[in-house]
Enzyme design. Structure first.
Site, PDB file in Angstrom:
ATOM      1  N   GLY A  69     -15.191-126.859 -40.426  1.00  0.00           N
ATOM      2  CA  GLY A  69     -14.358-126.796 -39.226  1.00  0.00           C
ATOM      3  C   GLY A  69     -15.068-127.409 -38.027  1.00  0.00           C
ATOM      4  CG  ASN A 150     -13.871-117.665 -32.820  1.00  0.00           C
ATOM      5  OD1 ASN A 150     -13.265-118.246 -31.912  1.00  0.00           O
ATOM      6  ND2 ASN A 150     -15.171-117.547 -32.831  1.00  0.00           N
ATOM      7  CD  GLN A 178     -11.316-117.091 -37.245  1.00  0.00           C
ATOM      8  OE1 GLN A 178     -10.748-116.237 -37.926  1.00  0.00           O
ATOM      9  NE2 GLN A 178     -12.614-117.320 -37.367  1.00  0.00           N
ATOM     10  CB  SER A 198     -13.039-124.146 -41.712  1.00  0.00           C
ATOM     11  OG  SER A 198     -14.225-123.868 -42.399  1.00  0.00           O
ATOM     12  CG  HIS A 200     -16.095-120.749 -44.453  1.00  0.00           C
ATOM     13  ND1 HIS A 200     -16.585-119.657 -43.789  1.00  0.00           N
ATOM     14  CD2 HIS A 200     -16.165-121.787 -43.585  1.00  0.00           C
ATOM     15  CE1 HIS A 200     -16.954-120.032 -42.557  1.00  0.00           C
ATOM     16  NE2 HIS A 200     -16.705-121.313 -42.421  1.00  0.00           N
ATOM     17  CB  CYS A 323     -25.727-111.555 -32.701  1.00  0.00           C
ATOM     18  SG  CYS A 323     -24.228-111.573 -33.654  1.00  0.00           S
TER      19      CYS A 323
END
Ligand code: PLP
Length: 384
Positions: A69, A150, A178, A198, A200, A323
């Protein structure tokens, strides 16, 4: 383990794995080769292209395979800007809550002399179509507004934005990474010129993406080399991943209504449980959002500590903060909604998928309530 991070990635479906397998082993030919082994890979890739095009309401020649993506977003933003720069266009419109793949591509184009308008969003994370209309100028090359966010799941008024961009004669790109497999997409009806996908995120393999480019709207190449993808994106095609992506999207389209019902029910169950914890607020749009994403903030909680504790308890979730990049800065998305810094720091994103169960939802509520309580006790300032 309870996996509640389906917006980060999803488990590969067994059916997808089965469809891909032959192309890793027996059918390993190079799709550009003239002999049968190569032609087999070529046919599989073209069949996959047709499947994906049919799901999106596109024509097969408008689908281009990429590595992810992020590559699709980079190609759409940088490639369109560079292509149109020669005709005097030097302006990009995007939003403050895009994925970094779009935001950083736009920032890279700023360094190449483009001007970028980053539209603000309302407190639910929605971009106003009127603001898009006002931002468009004669020199605007591209409007890039994501389909669904997302972190908070908020869905944008893509159709309205598509219509006004078409009317203004400006190309419209949407990052649907998404949304694909979760919300219906019809690129023609929604007047979308470029759309990123994308695999996955919808139970397909990692490392494969696609960019839909409306006929005549293909951006300037990002990757030069061989003649693959009709000379628009070089590199030996990964037939196995491409077959997997098509199978995954086809399955997702067939399961969409059922998955929506299931994940929305799980999300609502967990939402009700978490909002009962004092000092908890919902982030994002209460209605116009992806069915499987729930984002909340807890007062007096450090999101990172919460995630580590949840991991120890066997729950995989994520926070709104960046993170993954090692930064402890709160999420640019939550800050753009006007959420105070401290609450943005105490955020938790839970994202549900087709493999989650009611028992997962109940365990999540119970565990989060316990951990939030513990963390608040630990951080309470001693009195006297
Ligand atoms: N755009 C959005 C909205 C995403 O959620 C993601 C992945 O998190 C991407 C782009 C990047 O996709 P990929 O991981 O395939 O590079």
């Amino acid at each position: 383990m309870i996996y509640a991070d389906n917006a980060a990635t999803t488990r590969l479906s067994d059916e997808v794995w089965a469809a891909m397998q032959p192309y890793f082993t027996e059918q390993y030919g190079n799709a550009s080769a003239v002999y049968r082994l190569g032609r087999n890979a070529h046919s599989a890739i073209e069949a996959a292209r047709e499947t994906i095009a049919a799901v999106l309401g596109a024509s097969p020649m408008e689908i281009f395979f990429t590595s992810c993506g992020s590559e699709s977003d980079n190609w759409a933003v940088k490639g369109t800007a560079r292509k149109l720069a020669v005709s005097g266009k030097n302006h990009i419109v995007t939003s403050a809550i895009e994925h970094p793949a779009v935001l950083r591509s736009a920032a890279a184009m700023e360094k190449e002399g483009f001007e970028v308008t980053r539209l603000p969003v309302d407190r639910f994370g929605q971009v106003s179509p009127d603001a898009v209309r006002r931002a468009i100028r004669p020199e605007t090359a591209l409007v890039s507004i994501m389909y669904a966010n997302n972190e908070i799941g908020t869905v944008q008024p893509v159709e309205e934005i598509g219509a006004l961009c078409r009317e203004a004669g400006v190309l419209f790109h949407t990052d649907a990474v998404q949304a694909a497999g979760t919300l219906p997409i019809h690129v023609k009806e929604q007047r979308i010129d470029l759309l990123s996908l994308s695999a996955h995120k919808f139970y397909g393999p990692k490392g494969i993406g696609a960019l839909y480019c409306r006929r005549g709207c293909c951006p300037a190449n990002l990757i030069d080399g061989g003649a693959q993808e009709r000379r628009h994106r070089a590199g030996t095609e990964n037939a196995a991943l491409i077959v997997g992506m098509a199978k995954a999207l086809e399955l997702a389209a067939a399961e969409m209504a059922e998955k929506e019902k299931k994940t929305a029910a799980l999300r609502d169950r967990v939402q009700a449980g978490l909002l009962a914890i004092p000092g908890t607020t919902l982030n994002g749009h209460p209605v116009n959002r992806l069915p499987g994403i729930l984002n909340v903030s807890f007062e007096q909680i450090d999101g990172q500590s919460l995630l580590f504790r949840l991991d120890l308890e066997g729950i995989a979730a994520s926070s709104g903060s960046a993170c993954a990049s090692g930064s402890t800065e709160p999420s640019h998305v939550l800050l753009a909604l006007g959420i105070p810094y401290e609450l943005a720091h105490g955020s938790l994103r839970l994202s549900f998928g087709k493999y989650n169960t009611d028992a997962d939802a109940d365990a999540i509520v119970q565990t989060v309530a316990k951990v939030v309580n513990d963390l608040r006790k630990q951080s309470a300032v001693p009195q006297g």
